[in-house]
Design a protein around this motif. Sequence first.
Motif, PDB file in Angstrom:
ATOM      1  N   SER A 125       0.783  -1.284   0.077  1.00  7.13           N
ATOM      2  CA  SER A 125       0.003   0.013   0.016  1.00  7.13           C
ATOM      3  C   SER A 125       0.959   1.208  -0.072  1.00  7.13           C
ATOM      4  CB  SER A 125      -0.765   0.112   1.215  1.00  7.13           C
ATOM      5  OG  SER A 125      -1.615   1.155   1.147  1.00  7.13           O
ATOM      6  N   ALA A 126       0.598   1.969  -0.942  1.00  5.09           N
ATOM      7  CA  ALA A 126       1.574   3.137  -0.957  1.00  5.09           C
ATOM      8  C   ALA A 126       0.712   4.593  -1.302  1.00  5.09           C
ATOM      9  CB  ALA A 126       2.360   3.106  -2.066  1.00  5.09           C
ATOM     10  N   SER A 127       1.143   5.824  -0.747  1.00  3.76           N
ATOM     11  CA  SER A 127       0.661   7.077  -1.273  1.00  3.76           C
ATOM     12  C   SER A 127       1.784   8.019  -1.351  1.00  3.76           C
ATOM     13  CB  SER A 127      -0.233   7.247  -0.291  1.00  3.76           C
ATOM     14  OG  SER A 127       0.220   7.373   0.988  1.00  3.76           O
ATOM     15  N   LYS A 128       1.449   9.035  -1.897  1.00  6.64           N
ATOM     16  CA  LYS A 128       2.396  10.173  -2.150  1.00  6.64           C
ATOM     17  C   LYS A 128       1.854  11.540  -1.986  1.00  6.64           C
ATOM     18  CE  LYS A 128       3.813  10.856  -6.485  1.00  6.64           C
ATOM     19  NZ  LYS A 128       4.468  10.953  -7.707  1.00  6.64           N
ATOM     20  N   TRP A 129       2.210  12.258  -1.180  1.00 11.16           N
ATOM     21  CA  TRP A 129       1.638  13.485  -0.605  1.00 11.16           C
ATOM     22  C   TRP A 129       3.042  14.721  -0.720  1.00 11.16           C
ATOM     23  CZ3 TRP A 129      -3.222  13.171   0.439  1.00 11.16           C
ATOM     24  CH2 TRP A 129      -3.823  12.022   0.620  1.00 11.16           C
ATOM     25  N   TYR A 130       2.561  15.841  -0.892  1.00 14.38           N
ATOM     26  CA  TYR A 130       3.095  17.026  -0.775  1.00 14.38           C
ATOM     27  C   TYR A 130       3.373  17.144   0.780  1.00 14.38           C
ATOM     28  CZ  TYR A 130       3.577  18.760  -5.443  1.00 14.38           C
ATOM     29  OH  TYR A 130       3.715  18.784  -7.074  1.00 14.38           O
ATOM     30  N   GLY A 131       4.522  17.376   1.329  1.00 13.86           N
ATOM     31  CA  GLY A 131       4.289  17.507   3.063  1.00 13.86           C
ATOM     32  C   GLY A 131       3.512  18.894   3.375  1.00 13.86           C
ATOM     33  N   GLU A 132       3.414  18.851   4.862  1.00  9.09           N
ATOM     34  CA  GLU A 132       2.823  20.128   5.207  1.00  9.09           C
ATOM     35  C   GLU A 132       3.722  21.133   4.943  1.00  9.09           C
ATOM     36  OE1 GLU A 132       2.200  19.401   9.375  1.00  9.09           O
ATOM     37  OE2 GLU A 132       0.815  17.509   8.889  1.00  9.09           O
ATOM     38  N   LYS A 133       3.516  22.516   5.117  1.00 15.12           N
ATOM     39  CA  LYS A 133       4.105  23.537   4.807  1.00 15.12           C
ATOM     40  C   LYS A 133       5.586  23.676   4.880  1.00 15.12           C
ATOM     41  CE  LYS A 133       0.171  26.515   3.815  1.00 15.12           C
ATOM     42  NZ  LYS A 133      -0.443  27.804   3.776  1.00 15.12           N
ATOM     43  N   GLU A 134       6.022  23.141   6.345  1.00 17.31           N
ATOM     44  CA  GLU A 134       7.307  23.125   6.673  1.00 17.31           C
ATOM     45  C   GLU A 134       8.025  21.674   6.682  1.00 17.31           C
ATOM     46  OE1 GLU A 134       9.045  26.040   6.684  1.00 17.31           O
ATOM     47  OE2 GLU A 134       7.505  27.137   6.193  1.00 17.31           O
ATOM     48  N   GLU A 135       7.109  20.952   6.203  1.00 22.66           N
ATOM     49  CA  GLU A 135       7.571  19.298   6.559  1.00 22.66           C
ATOM     50  C   GLU A 135       8.697  18.897   5.602  1.00 22.66           C
ATOM     51  OE1 GLU A 135       5.500  15.063   7.276  1.00 22.66           O
ATOM     52  OE2 GLU A 135       4.439  16.596   6.134  1.00 22.66           O
ATOM     53  N   ALA A 136       9.836  18.408   6.073  1.00 23.04           N
ATOM     54  CA  ALA A 136      10.895  17.790   5.336  1.00 23.04           C
ATOM     55  C   ALA A 136      10.485  16.664   4.449  1.00 23.04           C
ATOM     56  CB  ALA A 136      12.122  17.541   6.232  1.00 23.04           C
ATOM     57  N   PRO A 137      10.936  16.530   3.454  1.00 23.34           N
ATOM     58  CA  PRO A 137      10.711  15.249   2.443  1.00 23.34           C
ATOM     59  C   PRO A 137      11.309  14.028   3.158  1.00 23.34           C
ATOM     60  CG  PRO A 137      12.642  16.650   1.458  1.00 23.34           C
ATOM     61  CD  PRO A 137      12.067  17.344   2.710  1.00 23.34           C
ATOM     62  N   HIS A 138      10.583  12.901   3.169  1.00 26.63           N
ATOM     63  CA  HIS A 138      11.000  11.777   3.703  1.00 26.63           C
ATOM     64  C   HIS A 138       9.890  10.597   3.364  1.00 26.63           C
ATOM     65  CE1 HIS A 138       7.674  13.058   6.482  1.00 26.63           C
ATOM     66  NE2 HIS A 138       7.478  11.996   6.696  1.00 26.63           N
ATOM     67  N   THR A 139      10.293   9.449   3.591  1.00 27.38           N
ATOM     68  CA  THR A 139       9.591   8.031   3.417  1.00 27.38           C
ATOM     69  C   THR A 139       9.132   7.376   4.601  1.00 27.38           C
ATOM     70  OG1 THR A 139      10.357   8.133   1.028  1.00 27.38           O
ATOM     71  CG2 THR A 139       9.293   5.992   1.958  1.00 27.38           C
ATOM     72  N   LEU A 140       7.891   7.239   4.982  1.00 31.11           N
ATOM     73  CA  LEU A 140       7.479   6.205   6.013  1.00 31.11           C
ATOM     74  C   LEU A 140       7.293   5.003   5.619  1.00 31.11           C
ATOM     75  CD1 LEU A 140       6.856   6.047   9.027  1.00 31.11           C
ATOM     76  CD2 LEU A 140       4.410   6.832   8.598  1.00 31.11           C
ATOM     77  N   VAL A 141       7.984   3.998   6.149  1.00 31.23           N
ATOM     78  CA  VAL A 141       7.890   2.588   5.621  1.00 31.23           C
ATOM     79  C   VAL A 141       7.234   1.757   6.994  1.00 31.23           C
ATOM     80  CG1 VAL A 141       8.844   0.549   4.603  1.00 31.23           C
ATOM     81  CG2 VAL A 141       9.745   2.906   4.134  1.00 31.23           C
ATOM     82  N   LYS A 142       6.135   0.912   6.652  1.00 33.45           N
ATOM     83  CA  LYS A 142       5.872   0.132   7.756  1.00 33.45           C
ATOM     84  C   LYS A 142       5.811  -1.535   7.039  1.00 33.45           C
ATOM     85  CE  LYS A 142       2.845   3.503  10.070  1.00 33.45           C
ATOM     86  NZ  LYS A 142       1.436   3.807  10.195  1.00 33.45           N
ATOM     87  N   VAL A 143       6.604  -2.175   7.895  1.00 31.79           N
ATOM     88  CA  VAL A 143       6.710  -3.544   7.360  1.00 31.79           C
ATOM     89  C   VAL A 143       6.025  -4.683   8.411  1.00 31.79           C
ATOM     90  CG1 VAL A 143       8.079  -5.383   6.360  1.00 31.79           C
ATOM     91  CG2 VAL A 143       8.652  -3.136   6.207  1.00 31.79           C
ATOM     92  N   ARG A 144       5.273  -5.416   7.972  1.00 31.85           N
ATOM     93  CA  ARG A 144       4.682  -6.583   8.887  1.00 31.85           C
ATOM     94  C   ARG A 144       4.729  -7.999   8.290  1.00 31.85           C
ATOM     95  NH1 ARG A 144       1.465  -3.423   9.559  1.00 31.85           N
ATOM     96  NH2 ARG A 144      -0.360  -3.928   7.994  1.00 31.85           N
ATOM     97  N   VAL A 145       5.008  -9.017   9.241  1.00 31.78           N
ATOM     98  CA  VAL A 145       5.000 -10.330   8.950  1.00 31.78           C
ATOM     99  C   VAL A 145       3.499 -10.721   8.927  1.00 31.78           C
ATOM    100  CG1 VAL A 145       5.430 -12.685   9.273  1.00 31.78           C
ATOM    101  CG2 VAL A 145       7.310 -10.786   9.526  1.00 31.78           C
ATOM    102  N   GLU A 146       2.851 -11.318   8.026  1.00 34.66           N
ATOM    103  CA  GLU A 146       1.416 -11.796   8.043  1.00 34.66           C
ATOM    104  C   GLU A 146       1.237 -13.340   8.580  1.00 34.66           C
ATOM    105  OE1 GLU A 146      -1.227  -9.954   7.838  1.00 34.66           O
ATOM    106  OE2 GLU A 146      -0.150  -8.097   7.699  1.00 34.66           O
ATOM    107  N   GLY A 147       0.927 -13.716   9.411  1.00 32.42           N
ATOM    108  CA  GLY A 147       0.551 -15.135   9.663  1.00 32.42           C
ATOM    109  C   GLY A 147       1.774 -15.494  10.199  1.00 32.42           C
ATOM    110  N   ARG A 148       2.104 -16.686  10.212  1.00 35.45           N
ATOM    111  CA  ARG A 148       3.248 -17.517  10.788  1.00 35.45           C
ATOM    112  C   ARG A 148       4.708 -17.002  10.028  1.00 35.45           C
ATOM    113  NH1 ARG A 148       2.467 -21.496  14.918  1.00 35.45           N
ATOM    114  NH2 ARG A 148       4.409 -22.087  15.554  1.00 35.45           N
ATOM    115  N   ARG A 149       5.829 -17.218  10.804  1.00 34.91           N
ATOM    116  CA  ARG A 149       7.008 -17.229  10.083  1.00 34.91           C
ATOM    117  C   ARG A 149       7.375 -18.445   9.733  1.00 34.91           C
ATOM    118  NH1 ARG A 149      10.568 -13.128  13.354  1.00 34.91           N
ATOM    119  NH2 ARG A 149       9.116 -14.017  15.204  1.00 34.91           N
ATOM    120  N   THR A 150       7.973 -19.017   8.762  1.00 36.27           N
ATOM    121  CA  THR A 150       8.652 -20.050   8.528  1.00 36.27           C
ATOM    122  C   THR A 150      10.088 -20.207   8.579  1.00 36.27           C
ATOM    123  OG1 THR A 150       9.038 -19.610   6.073  1.00 36.27           O
ATOM    124  CG2 THR A 150       6.972 -20.651   6.711  1.00 36.27           C
TER     125      THR A 150
END
Length: 150
Positions: A125-150
């Motif tokens: 799932s991804a989205s691309k935004w202009y930041g708030e007026k004084e917000e520095a550019p960056h990328t927020l990443v959330k990663v999750r294991v679904e179900g059981r790990r092997t």
Amino acid sequence: MATSYELDEIEFIVDGPPHGKGRPRFARRGQYVTTYTDKRTVEYEKHVSWCAMEAMGIRHQIWTGPITVDITFVVRRPKSKCRKKDPDERIPCMTKPDIDNAIKAILDGMSSIVYTDDKNVIRVSASKWYGEKEEAPHTLVKVRVEGRRT
């Protein structure tokens, strides 16, 4: 708090403007043609790798199960969109980099650090935004294991 090898979810920020995965480059080496990735893309993927390593911790275990990834790209707001009548909050961004190329750069940067290969990613799932007026550019990443790990 769970130890780092018991984590099922991580979140980290990649500072700086988002960068898309560059097209493969070709070079003639004698009789052969070789393929390589441009330097700017290699450096950005290394930066993503370092951010992911820091989030995983020193004693991390690479995830091998199904993975979901949520990415939010925040681009610096141009001055033309900083007028008084413009909203203070984030607004949709429809400029470069293309979102599909930016996703690929993030996924490739996390490969072999967070998960064995990006084939383990079952949902993005991804989205691309202009930041708030004084917000520095960056990328927020959330990663999750679904179900059981092997």
